[in-house]
Design an enzyme around this catalytic site. Sequence first.
Site, PDB file in Angstrom:
ATOM      1  N   LYS A 267     -35.106  -2.444  51.590  1.00 37.21           N
ATOM      2  CA  LYS A 267     -35.311  -1.167  52.136  1.00 37.21           C
ATOM      3  C   LYS A 267     -36.786  -0.509  52.009  1.00 37.21           C
ATOM      4  O   LYS A 267     -37.398  -0.903  51.012  1.00 37.21           O
ATOM      5  CB  LYS A 267     -34.221  -0.127  51.466  1.00 37.21           C
ATOM      6  CG  LYS A 267     -32.988  -0.535  51.736  1.00 37.21           C
ATOM      7  CD  LYS A 267     -32.077   0.520  50.980  1.00 37.21           C
ATOM      8  CE  LYS A 267     -30.622   0.155  51.088  1.00 37.21           C
ATOM      9  NZ  LYS A 267     -30.140   0.489  52.267  1.00 37.21           N
ATOM     10  N   ARG A 341     -20.033  -4.591  51.817  1.00 38.89           N
ATOM     11  CA  ARG A 341     -18.634  -5.230  52.322  1.00 38.89           C
ATOM     12  C   ARG A 341     -18.514  -6.529  51.724  1.00 38.89           C
ATOM     13  O   ARG A 341     -17.184  -7.004  51.546  1.00 38.89           O
ATOM     14  CB  ARG A 341     -18.801  -5.126  53.639  1.00 38.89           C
ATOM     15  CG  ARG A 341     -20.164  -6.052  54.538  1.00 38.89           C
ATOM     16  CD  ARG A 341     -20.334  -5.761  55.827  1.00 38.89           C
ATOM     17  NE  ARG A 341     -21.246  -4.577  55.843  1.00 38.89           N
ATOM     18  CZ  ARG A 341     -21.721  -4.021  57.070  1.00 38.89           C
ATOM     19  NH1 ARG A 341     -21.270  -4.633  58.304  1.00 38.89           N
ATOM     20  NH2 ARG A 341     -22.223  -2.963  56.963  1.00 38.89           N
TER      21      ARG A 341
HETATM   22  N1  BES Z   1     -25.689   1.256  50.692  1.00 35.30           N
HETATM   23  C1  BES Z   1     -26.316   1.348  52.191  1.00 35.30           C
HETATM   24  C2  BES Z   1     -25.549   2.525  52.698  1.00 35.30           C
HETATM   25  C3  BES Z   1     -26.213   3.844  52.536  1.00 35.30           C
HETATM   26  C4  BES Z   1     -27.217   4.341  53.227  1.00 35.30           C
HETATM   27  C5  BES Z   1     -25.566   4.427  51.458  1.00 35.30           C
HETATM   28  C6  BES Z   1     -27.781   5.637  52.798  1.00 35.30           C
HETATM   29  C7  BES Z   1     -25.809   5.567  51.207  1.00 35.30           C
HETATM   30  C8  BES Z   1     -26.949   6.214  51.854  1.00 35.30           C
HETATM   31  C9  BES Z   1     -25.560  -0.159  52.614  1.00 35.30           C
HETATM   32  O1  BES Z   1     -25.427  -1.264  51.825  1.00 35.30           O
HETATM   33  C10 BES Z   1     -26.769  -0.353  53.691  1.00 35.30           C
HETATM   34  O2  BES Z   1     -27.636  -0.787  53.370  1.00 35.30           O
HETATM   35  N2  BES Z   1     -26.003  -0.332  54.965  1.00 35.30           N
HETATM   36  C11 BES Z   1     -26.871  -0.895  56.036  1.00 35.30           C
HETATM   37  C12 BES Z   1     -25.927  -1.538  57.013  1.00 35.30           C
HETATM   38  C13 BES Z   1     -26.807  -2.507  58.076  1.00 35.30           C
HETATM   39  C14 BES Z   1     -27.908  -3.300  57.528  1.00 35.30           C
HETATM   40  C15 BES Z   1     -25.953  -3.089  59.191  1.00 35.30           C
HETATM   41  C16 BES Z   1     -27.021   0.495  56.886  1.00 35.30           C
HETATM   42  O3  BES Z   1     -26.451   1.531  56.896  1.00 35.30           O
HETATM   43  O4  BES Z   1     -28.382   0.559  57.242  1.00 35.30           O
HETATM   44 ZN    ZN Z   2     -27.403  -2.429  51.668  1.00 34.96          ZN
END
Ligand code: BES
Ligand code: ZN
Length: 487
Positions: A267, A341
């Site tokens: 990230k 997930r």
């Molecule tokens: N932990 C994140 C989701 C999240 C984002 C929680 C902002 C709280 C605040 C999750 O693991 C994630 O990174 N999801 C990705 C999924 C994508 C790669 C399909 C996302 O939402 O960008």
């Molecule tokens: Zn993530």
Amino acid sequence: MKTKIVTKSTKSDVAIFLLTGISDLNGFKTLGEKVKKDILKGIKMDDWKFEEGKVKLFSFYDKDIKHGVVASLGKIKDLTCEKIRKTTASAIKKGIEFKPEKVSLFIPEIKGFDAGEAVKSAVEGAILSSYSFDRHKNKKSDKIGELFINTVNNNKKVTEAVKEGVVLAECTNIARDLVNEPSNVIYPETLAKEAVKLSKKYGFTAEIFEEKEIEKLKMESFLAVARAAEKRPRLIVLKYMGNPSNKEVTALVGKGLTYDTGGLALKPATGMVTMKCDMGGSAAVIGAISAIAAMKLKVNVISVVAACENSIGGNAYRNGDIIGSMAGKTIEVLNTDAEGRLTLIDAVTYSIKKLKATKIVDIATLTGAVMVALGNTVTGVVSNNDKFFKQLEKASGSSGEQIWRLPNYPEYSEMLKSEIADLRNIGKNRLAGTITAGLFVGEFVENKPWLHLDIAGTSWRDAPESYNQAGGTGAGVRLLYHLMKNQ
Ligand code: BES
Ligand code: ZN
Ligand code: ZN
């Protein structure tokens, strides 16, 4: 903060009066006639119209009360529990300016409104809004020492309602603390320790599995996510059997990513900085089982958390890897940042295979997409069962935690099919990200009634509003409690 019901006038630095109209004052037997007169005078002078949520400070010379805050609940026909929580929160915020040690809260009996519900909501609003996370600061915030609850009737129903309100607010604050603690304080091992501590305090059992045992269980998907981190994973299993003769067991599975760097799909710094919040689902299921046990609900609940950190390193799982899972299904990992997930599915399989769960609820800070769709005041839901969802809707009404169900048409499941494995961990494009994430978990519930709650938006606030401070909100604790209470 200590909370107690009082039956006679109590010395307090601030007294809060929740009112729907002036006649409510007559019901407060713990209140002196002189104070009543002073409030009436002030209300008349101000031409006070009792508009919803309006709050006003009163100064009067009374032997028991130093400062008064009158808070208007608005029109009875429009009144909801959530409005009581919010109005109480506004009044507490006003009152706290006086740095009170003792606060009296006067709650009226409202025609046509359940007395227990009103009292519970006010207590929740008061305790939730006086929360602050200042453990790591040398200068602490002002705190209320004692909260005196003044009601019109102190019957059993009201006493129980106060107790329930206190328990629910305190357990929500526990979840907030867990979320607010940074990842150098709360990591899988310490999260497990906190859960064990709470199990002793509230009366449920806790079993903690270390890596070797997790390997034996073949939780390959969970272990793939956990692989690169210095902090090793834990499987946290909490049990409360309040109705042992009943075969129904509901599993509450919470996402417990104590930090989410995104893994090799790293990230950016701005998106990573709040990722200590990625165990918000686990905080919710730990808080909820604490409340369920404290209130001795006659239900069987297990809270399961596959706790780990999604980190980077030479041994990290990679974009493009194919991994296994406890259920035996293979997964093509197209993005290591869609890790939640992968941990949830093994926890779900564990709940079904080892603990014989008959219903599944998973709760997770799963997708940024849910915030795009619903903002930060509504939790996104995916479900395979209308009846179970209806029960969640009812729980949403009782708790004030708003939800919205998203569709689960077969086209969405199609998006999760892989050419080279059983499933892909993300859809083929970014479309419907919250739904595909939910349905990915749904592939592992073996057709049991299932609810998927995406709290990525609701579990965190960047700025304070109403009874939430900036940081963790404790989302899900009260919602899950009421879901179980309604079973
Ligand atoms: N932990 C994140 C989701 C999240 C984002 C929680 C902002 C709280 C605040 C999750 O693991 C994630 O990174 N999801 C990705 C999924 C994508 C790669 C399909 C996302 O939402 O960008
Ligand atoms: Zn993530
Ligand atoms: Zn995550």
